[in-house]
Write an enzyme that holds these catalytic residues in place. Structure first.
Site, PDB file in Angstrom:
ATOM      1  CB  CYS A   2      30.586  20.790  -6.542  1.00 22.37           C
ATOM      2  SG  CYS A   2      29.198  20.723  -5.380  1.00 22.37           S
ATOM      3  N   GLY A  84      26.953  23.909  -9.116  1.00 17.22           N
ATOM      4  CA  GLY A  84      26.067  25.054  -9.264  1.00 17.22           C
ATOM      5  C   GLY A  84      24.901  25.029  -8.299  1.00 17.22           C
ATOM      6  CD  GLU A  85      23.450  25.883  -4.701  1.00 18.07           C
ATOM      7  OE1 GLU A  85      22.303  25.406  -4.667  1.00 18.07           O
ATOM      8  OE2 GLU A  85      24.365  25.510  -3.939  1.00 18.07           O
ATOM      9  CB  ILE A 296      38.196  44.678  -0.995  1.00 25.87           C
ATOM     10  CG1 ILE A 296      38.138  43.337  -0.272  1.00 25.87           C
ATOM     11  CG2 ILE A 296      39.623  45.010  -1.380  1.00 25.87           C
ATOM     12  CD1 ILE A 296      39.001  43.248   0.979  1.00 25.87           C
TER      13      ILE A 296
END
Length: 636
Positions: A2, A84-85, A296
């Protein structure tokens, strides 16, 4: 994942709810799923404080409205916003419920809220994950800001006009009218050496970064910042090699496992290197269905890792997606400059952004292999430092012999990847102290080159500054550690927090993507720090114990490949496709009129690079970013 923001007014002036919302709106990319603002007022003892908290939400755990933030406890006396987590939140929740706490959501944010009620600001010591959060304790009229151990999640703050203002990103905090855009010239001076701005400095004098592993407590208009965690390399364990391998495999698998908890689809950023391939390997062992991988590459074969990424994807049977980065980057560069908010000159931010963009179009969470080199000693400079200290007499003998002349024709720059150039850098640095030796490998503009580059006016503003002192101080903190552990200590508390983790957070969140780094699990770091250095570099083999643990886990061709790194062919780009674009920016009247650099000095650097006399690609990238940043944030 967030974006958070907030305002504490020490003297009770009005907090404009619309202003706080507008701060959050600048971070909609960090949280496109939900938004919230809370304004609180407390009176007592003649003191009157107002607090405002704002939030943008990217829903990952508990997608229901119950996960809305700002979030409060039962009586509304404690409020929280979090970015966060927390990977051990279920375990922590069970313990809190056993103590009588009641939950209204399934989120990790609410776990922090109740843990704060139980332990106060010491709650951070129980958290395993990545986070920055703000807790407003109305009863104590106290704000607590906290940041995770390594600094994976950003947190900026400013104290101005009797207010404490904080936010996850520069655009958000700059949206407040009290914050000026006055430039911090010390920060710019260090930027030119490291191509990033070291914490706690920012490019703006009014704004500071909360350091990793730190808590800021604001009460009665005063702030106190304290650290709550240190990585200790001095406490070594006695362990046999086979036992270390077994324990490492268990810890790696567990670090991956706890990062698979998600209520939305997840994938992996796969470079084709050992680190990210190991993450896919352990996900495969954990029987994760339909692993999505994203890569990439570049058309320039010297910088292209796609063949290895495809090899790993095929080996583990993933759903693989890849693409190429082209030199047509002018529009993307402007976007990157805006997202980073301050000059950030690591050119690998470009492919990182593209990789996150590709992943963000299909998943909301992606694991990565960040940190493997910093944890297990994987950089060439680690080996050089080790050799310089263990074979100092050999280096001195070569430096005093005619052999030294053979290498003087090669550039002594970090952008020079040719072996003779690396040998020259090693020989030049071998007789220096640790800090200055390390600077030869991670620094760009030296103090001597900056002296030639600066105008008299800019030199006067930075006269008493020396960027090498930052490195010297870190090596001093490392104390009596050997060369390997000392280098890892510096990488952890400089390279990770100021460069690699900043790069990944901004690149991923710009694409509304949450990224998780199993190899940077703090318990895994503590285990690695406790291992003898001979298990990290052994017989001149980098990442020795890590590679041993992965033997038979990842394809042998990947395990034995030469390290490439996630780098960009800027040396060639600035000589060919981007030559005109570069000159149009950093030699423009607007750029030269800023009065920082001597025009002739800039022209000499460009000419030396164009003629191939030296490789100034990374330095020129840093100057390009600096000018683009001025146009976006100062001129505008």
């Amino acid at each position: 994942m967030c974006g958070i923001a907030g305002i504490i007014n020490f003297k009770g002036g009005c907090i404009d709810k619309a202003m706080l919302k507008s701060m959050c709106d600048t971070m909609i990319h960090r949280g496109p799923d939900d938004e919230g603002v809370y304004i609180s007022e407390v009176k007592g003892g003649g003191w009157r404080v107002k607090a405002g908290l704002g939030h943008r939400r990217l829903s990952i755990i508990d997608l229901s409205p119950a996960g809305h933030q700002p979030m409060s406890n039962e009586d509304g006396s404690v409020w929280i916003v979090m970015n966060g987590e927390i990977y051990n939140f279920q375990e922590l929740r069970a313990g809190l419920e056993a103590k009588g706490h009641r939950f209204k959501s399934g989120t990790d944010t609410e776990v922090i809220l109740h843990l704060y009620e139980d332990k106060g600001e010491d709650c951070v010591k129980d958290l395993r994950g990545m986070f920055s959060f703000a807790v407003w304790d109305a009863k104590q009229e106290k704000l607590v800001l906290a940041r995770d151990r390594l600094g994976k999640k950003p947190l900026l703050y400013s104290i101005v006009n009797s207010k404490l203002i904080f936010a996850s990103e520069f655009k958000a905090i700059l949206a407040h009218p009290d914050i000026s855009k006055k430039i911090d010239f010390e920060a710019m001076h260090h930027y030119l050496t490291y191509l990033c701005i070291p914490c706690p400095l920012t490019i703006f004098s009014d704004i500071r970064k909360l350091p990793p592993a730190s808590i800021l407590i604001c009460r009665d208009g005063r702030i106190n910042i304290k650290k709550y965690w240190e990585l200790d390399f001095s406490r070594k364990i006695k362990i046999k090699e086979n036992e270390a391998i077994e324990q490492l495999i268990e810890r790696l698998k567990e670090a991956v496992k706890i990062r698979l908890v998600s209520d939305v689809p997840l994938g992996v950023l796969l470079s084709g290197g050992i680190d990210s391939s190991s993450v896919v390997a352990f996900m495969s062992q954990l029987q994760v269905d339909r692993i999505r991988t994203f890569s990439i590459g570049f058309k320039d074969g010297q910088f292209n890792e796609l063949p290895y990424a495809r090899l790993a994807a095929g080996y583990f049977k993933t759903e693989h997606h890849d693409d190429y980065v082209t030199p047509d980057v002018s529009s993307i560069l402007s976007q990157l400059v805006e997202h980073y908010g301050e000059p950030f000159g690591d050119s690998s931010a470009l492919p990182t952004y593209y990789a996150c963009k590709a992943a963000g179009q299909r998943v909301k969470v992606a694991l990565n292999g960040d940190g493997g080199d910093e944890v297990f000693s994987g950089y060439k400079r680690h080996l050089v430092n080790y050799f310089a200290e263990t074979h100092a007499s050999t280096a001195k003998a070569i430096n005093r012999s005619p052999l030294k002349a053979l290498f003087t024709i090669f550039p002594d720059r970090p952008s020079c990847s040719k072996s003779p150039g690396n040998i020259r850098r090693f020989l030049d640095a071998a007789e220096l102290d640790r800090a200055h030796r390390y600077m030869r490998w991670i620094g760009f503009f030296s103090e001597e080159s900056k002296e030639k580059l600066y105008t008299d006016e800019f030199r006067n503003k930075t006269r008493n500054l020396d960027s090498s002192l930052l490195m010297a101080d870190l090596f001093k903190q490392a104390g009596e550690l050997d060369s390997i552990d000392a280098a890892l200590f510096v990488d952890t508390f400089f390279g990770l927090q100021n460069d690699l983790l900043v790069k990944m957070d901004i690149a991923s969140m710009a694409n509304s993507l949450e990224t998780r780094s199993p190899l940077l699990d703090h318990r895994l770091l503590e285990f690695s720090a406790s291992l003898p250095s001979k298990l990290k570099i052994h017989n001149f083999s980098l990442k020795y114990i890590f590679k041993k643990a992965l033997n038979g886990v990842v394809p042998e061709k990947i395990l034995k490949r030469q390290k490439m790194g996630f780098t960009v062919p800027v040396d060639r780009w600035f000589r060919e496709e981007l030559k005109d674009y570069l000159a149009s920016i950093i030699l423009s009247k607007k750029a030269l009129a800023r009065g920082y650099f001597k025009p002739d000095a800039i022209r000499q650097i460009i000419e030396a690079h164009m003629r191939g006399r030296d490789n100034y690609g990374q330095c020129l990238w840093g100057l390009l970013v600096l000018e683009l940043w001025h146009r976006r944030f100062i001129d505008a």
